[in-house]
Design an enzyme around this catalytic site. Structure first.
Site, short mmCIF file in Angstrom:
data_model
loop_
_atom_site.label_atom_id
_atom_site.label_comp_id
_atom_site.label_asym_id
_atom_site.label_seq_id
_atom_site.Cartn_x
_atom_site.Cartn_y
_atom_site.Cartn_z
N LYS A 138 37.00 5.55 43.58
CA LYS A 138 38.23 5.71 44.35
C LYS A 138 39.27 4.66 44.02
CE LYS A 138 36.78 8.27 48.46
NZ LYS A 138 36.84 8.29 49.93
N LYS A 179 32.38 17.09 40.68
CA LYS A 179 32.07 17.44 42.06
C LYS A 179 33.22 18.23 42.70
CE LYS A 179 32.26 14.24 45.14
NZ LYS A 179 32.13 12.96 45.86
N LYS A 190 37.95 17.37 47.92
CA LYS A 190 39.18 17.63 48.67
C LYS A 190 40.41 17.28 47.87
CE LYS A 190 36.98 16.48 53.09
NZ LYS A 190 36.73 15.48 54.13
P1 TYM Z 1 33.42 13.29 53.47
O1 TYM Z 1 34.38 13.79 54.47
O2 TYM Z 1 33.93 12.87 52.15
O3 TYM Z 1 32.30 14.37 53.21
C1 TYM Z 1 31.65 14.99 54.31
C2 TYM Z 1 30.25 15.47 53.92
O4 TYM Z 1 30.34 16.45 52.88
C3 TYM Z 1 29.48 16.09 51.82
N1 TYM Z 1 30.08 16.55 50.55
C4 TYM Z 1 29.46 17.34 49.68
N2 TYM Z 1 28.22 17.89 49.67
C5 TYM Z 1 27.89 18.66 48.61
N3 TYM Z 1 28.74 18.91 47.58
C6 TYM Z 1 29.99 18.39 47.54
N4 TYM Z 1 30.81 18.65 46.54
C7 TYM Z 1 30.39 17.55 48.63
N5 TYM Z 1 31.55 16.89 48.91
C8 TYM Z 1 31.33 16.28 50.11
C9 TYM Z 1 29.40 14.58 51.88
O5 TYM Z 1 28.24 14.11 51.22
C10 TYM Z 1 29.38 14.34 53.36
O6 TYM Z 1 28.05 14.50 53.87
N6 TYM Z 1 31.45 8.79 54.00
C11 TYM Z 1 31.27 10.14 54.58
C12 TYM Z 1 31.77 10.20 55.99
C13 TYM Z 1 31.04 9.30 56.93
C14 TYM Z 1 29.66 9.38 57.30
C15 TYM Z 1 29.45 8.33 58.22
C16 TYM Z 1 28.62 10.24 56.94
C17 TYM Z 1 31.56 8.25 57.60
N7 TYM Z 1 30.62 7.66 58.39
C18 TYM Z 1 28.20 8.11 58.77
C19 TYM Z 1 27.37 10.00 57.49
C20 TYM Z 1 27.16 8.95 58.41
C21 TYM Z 1 31.99 11.12 53.66
O7 TYM Z 1 31.90 11.06 52.50
O8 TYM Z 1 32.68 12.11 54.20
#
Ligand code: TYM
Length: 346
Positions: A115, A207, A210
């Site tokens: 990032k 991957k 968003k």
């Molecule tokens: P975020 O919003 O980026 O992603 C949310 C969830 O979606 C999963 N994900 C995917 N899974 C499979 N294939 C993909 N292409 C893909 N893109 C996203 C992510 O693995 C995630 O589970 N850091 C976290 C948010 C967070 C969090 C936490 C999660 C903040 N605090 C505490 C667990 C526990 C995140 O990346 O969100």
């Protein structure tokens, strides 16, 4: 008792990867666990406002993620759905954990490196600290299980390291305060199903995300039936027919991805999908995938749209969830202060 915590950032374009990699498992785990599902708005602001969209966009996106949770089948009465900024203890514990986590540990985080890119001097301190806030999210509820996609594994492992160091550094005081051998449980990442890493529809080595500038790279949860169909029909493939066994997918990232998506949507393992479609051309397989995806996702999009319009209801779910979350989080903060020797009103 086992407790589940997971979060999703309200940064727009919720997509099929978020759904299949995370939300589908959130829905399943509510049958067997007490769950907290959080819209992590404090994480969203770690990138510049021009990227997260500013105040109006943030409000809209927080409500949209909440709507996605409810529309997917998470019961806001039985489980806790809330947004992070309404529970101040997340930020409070994050400070304490900042003093536990080592700089060297954060320097190894691959998501930060991706990032931040080349312009390191110019990213926010919050982006660097993102994984510590995430550890705080999980540990403030002393959660034992964290359902996430593959890309979050390293962050959950860091959370375990932070928890373990806290337990070790303060072991005598933890015992003296009556918490036994360890205060924080070491949370387990739950990374399951055939779609733990959903790839871009335009490039099977990237991957699904968003932030991809091409909308054709992902299926958004708000896409209608026509958009879903078009994106799947245009998805990159190779010229060979589908293999009939999983090992035939190994050197074929696009084929592997589409089979994984089909399997996850159908709730079957990839091997069963290949037993059915092995030898078929992509054109035929894609028609079946379009039908399946539309039947699963179009009703979800419609329900999300309906709920997003009902801001009074959505906001009341978040407020109620935050009230219930705060009770647990406050108890943890009190214990952490006692363990560390911070004097407080009794
Ligand atoms: P975020 O919003 O980026 O992603 C949310 C969830 O979606 C999963 N994900 C995917 N899974 C499979 N294939 C993909 N292409 C893909 N893109 C996203 C992510 O693995 C995630 O589970 N850091 C976290 C948010 C967070 C969090 C936490 C999660 C903040 N605090 C505490 C667990 C526990 C995140 O990346 O969100």
């Amino acid at each position: 008792i086992e407790r589940v915590f997971s979060g999703i950032q309200p940064t727009g374009n919720l997509h099929l990867g978020n759904y299949l990699g995370a939300i589908v498992n959130f829905v399943k785990m509510q049958e067997t666990h007490n769950c907290l599902y959080c819209v992590v708005d404090l994480h969203a602001i770690t990138v510049p406002p021009a990227v997260w969209g500013g105040p109006d966009e943030l409000r809209r996106n927080i409500r949209e993620v909440t709507a996605a949770f409810i529309a997917s089948g998470i019961d806001p009465k039985k489980q806790i759905i809330f947004n992070q900024s309404q529970v101040a203890e997340h930020a409070e514990l994050a400070w304490v954990l900042n003093c536990i986590a080592r700089l060297g540990w954060l320097n190894r985080m691959t998501q930060f490196k991706e990032k931040a890119g080349k312009d390191r001097e110019n990213v926010s301190v919050g982006l660097y600290d993102y994984p510590v806030l995430m550890a705080s999210d999980i540990l403030v509820y002393r959660a034992t299980h964290v359902p996430v996609g593959e890309d979050q594994k390293q962050h959950v492992e860091l959370t375990r390291d932070i928890a373990q160091k806290f337990n070790n550094d303060f072991s005598a005081s933890i015992a003296a305060q009556g918490f036994g051998e360890a205060y924080f449980p070491l949370p387990e990442p739950v990374i399951t199903g055939p779609a733990t890493r959903v790839m871009s529809l335009r490039d099977g080595t990237k991957k699904m995300s968003k932030s991809d500038p091409s909308d054709y790279s992902r299926i958004n949860l708000t896409d209608d039936a026509d958009a879903i169909a078009q994106k799947i029909r245009k998805a990159k493939t190779d010229p060979e027919p589908l293999p009939s066994e999983e090992k035939g997918l190994e050197p074929r990232p696009e084929a592997d991805n589409l089979v994984g998506i089909y399997a996850a949507l159908a709730g079957k393992p990839k091997s069963e999908v290949l037993a059915e479609f092995g030898g078929a051309q992509f054109s035929g397989f894609k028609s079946n995938l379009v039908d399946l995806a539309v039947s699963k996702l179009a009703p979800l999009a419609a329900e999300m749209k309906r709920l997003s319009g009902d801001t009074a209801y959505v906001d009341s779910v978040l407020a109620d969830g935050a009230d219930r979350a705060r009770v647990i989080a406050a108890e943890t903060m009190t214990a952490v202060k006692d363990i560390m020797g911070m004097v407080r009103k009794k």
